[in-house]
Design an enzyme around this catalytic site. Structure first.
Site, PDB file in Angstrom:
ATOM      1  N   HIS A 171       0.825  -1.210   0.000  1.00  0.00           N
ATOM      2  CA  HIS A 171       0.000   0.000   0.000  1.00  0.00           C
ATOM      3  C   HIS A 171       0.862   1.265   0.000  1.00  0.00           C
ATOM      4  O   HIS A 171       0.373   2.344  -0.339  1.00  0.00           O
ATOM      5  CB  HIS A 171      -0.939  -0.019   1.202  1.00  0.00           C
ATOM      6  CG  HIS A 171      -2.201   0.767   1.004  1.00  0.00           C
ATOM      7  ND1 HIS A 171      -2.282   1.884   0.189  1.00  0.00           N
ATOM      8  CD2 HIS A 171      -3.449   0.600   1.534  1.00  0.00           C
ATOM      9  CE1 HIS A 171      -3.519   2.363   0.226  1.00  0.00           C
ATOM     10  NE2 HIS A 171      -4.239   1.600   1.028  1.00  0.00           N
ATOM     11  N   GLU A 392      -9.617  -0.917 -20.241  1.00  0.00           N
ATOM     12  CA  GLU A 392      -9.717  -1.687 -21.479  1.00  0.00           C
ATOM     13  C   GLU A 392      -8.354  -2.276 -21.824  1.00  0.00           C
ATOM     14  O   GLU A 392      -7.438  -1.578 -22.247  1.00  0.00           O
ATOM     15  CB  GLU A 392     -10.198  -0.787 -22.623  1.00  0.00           C
ATOM     16  CG  GLU A 392     -10.431  -1.507 -23.935  1.00  0.00           C
ATOM     17  CD  GLU A 392     -11.717  -2.311 -23.960  1.00  0.00           C
ATOM     18  OE1 GLU A 392     -11.643  -3.520 -24.239  1.00  0.00           O
ATOM     19  OE2 GLU A 392     -12.790  -1.734 -23.702  1.00  0.00           O
TER      20      GLU A 392
END
Length: 449
Positions: A171, A392
């Site tokens: 993180h 995408e």
């Protein structure tokens, strides 16, 4: 109106996805990069745990899993050049005693695996199945014992030709927004296109002031030496039940309407879907735990606020570090039960509004002086609008994206519906059985279901 239904674990729930690890390797930057130490901010330095996400894809005629693995591996090698920290390692600077990232080009992990199941056999993708942990590689000692790469990627193929990409990152490297940009860049590189976003890796933009100036009280933060036996990052050992509460767009509109109606419809407060959902969750969570037995108990809810646009000057949108701070709202259990719903929404809004440039800088400076963590009864972690499912790739968009769900009763997760199911939201809750029964009843009662 759609019902705010919950669903329990699918039956039967697969506890073993029968995953076989076929290959583990280290990947390195495709070009030589200069070794250097990277400063990490006071927000980054407390987030030393890993975030593990799984991205599911259906079969694609032109991109069988072995070709996806090849394209993805090459894209990651190129990404390690522009994300120069991602192939490095966390270390403590000898001189400053601060945590930093050694941009050492020691590499990231890459794993190829396969499952004996088809994708449609592993159950509902939006149910927090602990077996999904098999889709993210845990053993990080690829080349050296005790090595700890900041990024490990696993591609797991299913018998149907579908596959999952499991990504584990520290993180300290990304928040949700910058991880979305990272995914967009991986998708672009895999398609042999230019970067979608040029990352800004300068963590000094969130350095503390010199000298640090804590100009606000910060009850949302707890000093390390004041922490009880459990803290915001620890998993629970008690028995927990998971439920997924699905709110449709009509349900969300109903919550917003309830807020308006509770004050006669005349309010200047902006009632967003997130604010209304968070207030609804807060009320249900607090009353399911202590509302009956201790109406005077103060409940604090935490939720993340992106500070990129709130700082002066604003951070670049492409900032790669953690630029999210924890806002909070407090009320007693009695107030949560008796107040008009709009008042709870206003409390949530006030928490976000509080996050001005000076307030954010004050929290960062607090972290320079103190070691500590966010402090609250429950944290609402929203993945609802991050848009991971909109990325995408050459092989298409994911069917679903989710983090691995931890065994935690103090974190409630918001997700978009599976397969892009409109503007609704899935609310994932884990509570002890008796508290879950109360939460379930309150959740539907306050919705009028």
């Amino acid at each position: 109106m759609g019902s705010a239904c919950d669903h329990d674990a699918p039956t039967p729930l697969l506890e073993d996805l029968k995953v076989t690890i076929e290959n583990c390797s280290m990947i390195f930057p495709s070009k030589e990069i200069q070794r250097k130490s990277m400063f990490v901010s006071n927000i980054d330095k407390v987030l030393t745990f890993d975030v593990e996400t799984v991205h599911f894809f259906g079969a694609h005629r032109d991109f069988p899993p072995h070709l996806v693995s090849e394209r993805l591996k090459n894209a990651l090698e190129d990404a390690l050049v522009v994300y120069e920290f991602l192939g490095g390692r966390l270390k403590v600077c000898h001189e400053s005693k601060r945590l930093e990232i050694d941009c050492s080009s020691e590499g990231a992990g890459f794993v190829v695996a396969s499952s004996e199941y088809k994708l449609d056999q592993i159950g509902d993708l939006d149910y927090p199945n602990t077996a999904f942990a098999q889709l993210v590689h845990k053993n990080k000692s690829f080349l050296r014992e005790d090595d700890d790469p900041l990024c490990v990627v696993q591609v797991t193929s299913f018998k149907c030709g579908g596959f999952a990409i499991g990504i584990s990152t520290s993180h300290t490297t990304f928040d949700g927004l910058s991880f979305k940009s990272f995914l967009e860049n991986i998708a672009a590189l895999a398609a042999n296109k230019p970067l979608a976003v040029t990352p800004c890796n300068d963590r000094h933009l969130l350095a503390a002031r010199s000298p640090p100036r804590v100009t606000f009280p910060h009850p949302e933060m707890l000093k390390l030496n004041d922490l009880p036996n459990s803290n915001i990052f620890e998993a629970s050992t008690e028995e927990l039940r998971f439920k997924v509460f699905k709110l449709t767009s009509n349900d969300i509109a109903k919550l917003k309407e309830e807020a308006r109606d509770s004050v006669g419809g005349d309010t200047t407060t902006r009632i967003t879907g997130f604010n209304a959902i968070t207030a609804h969750i807060w009320r249900c969570k607090a009353l399911s735990c202590d509302g009956d037995s201790n109406p005077n108990k103060v409940s604090t809810i935490l939720y993340a606020v992106d500070i990129r646009s709130r700082l002066e000057p604003p951070l670049p949108k492409s900032y790669t570090g953690n630029a999210v701070l924890t806002a909070y709202a407090t009320a007693t259990c009695r107030e949560l039960e008796e107040w008009p719903f709009m008042r709870l929404v206003e409390r949530v809004v006030e928490g976000a509004t509080r996050m001005s440039n000076e307030y954010a800088r004050s929290i960062i400076d607090w972290g320079e002086i103190n070691k500590g963590f966010p402090n609250g009864e429950v944290l609402v972690s929203s993945w609802w609008r991050l848009g991971f499912e909109e990325v995408e790739y050459p092989w298409g968009k994911p069917k679903y994206c989710c983090p691995l769900v931890y065994h935690r009763k103090d974190i409630i997760l918001l997700f978009p519906p599976v397969d892009g199911g409109g503007d609704g939201v899935s609310v994932i809750v884990a509570l002890p059985p008796k508290e879950m029964d109360k939460f379930y009843g309150l959740f539907n009662k306050f919705l009028g279901v």
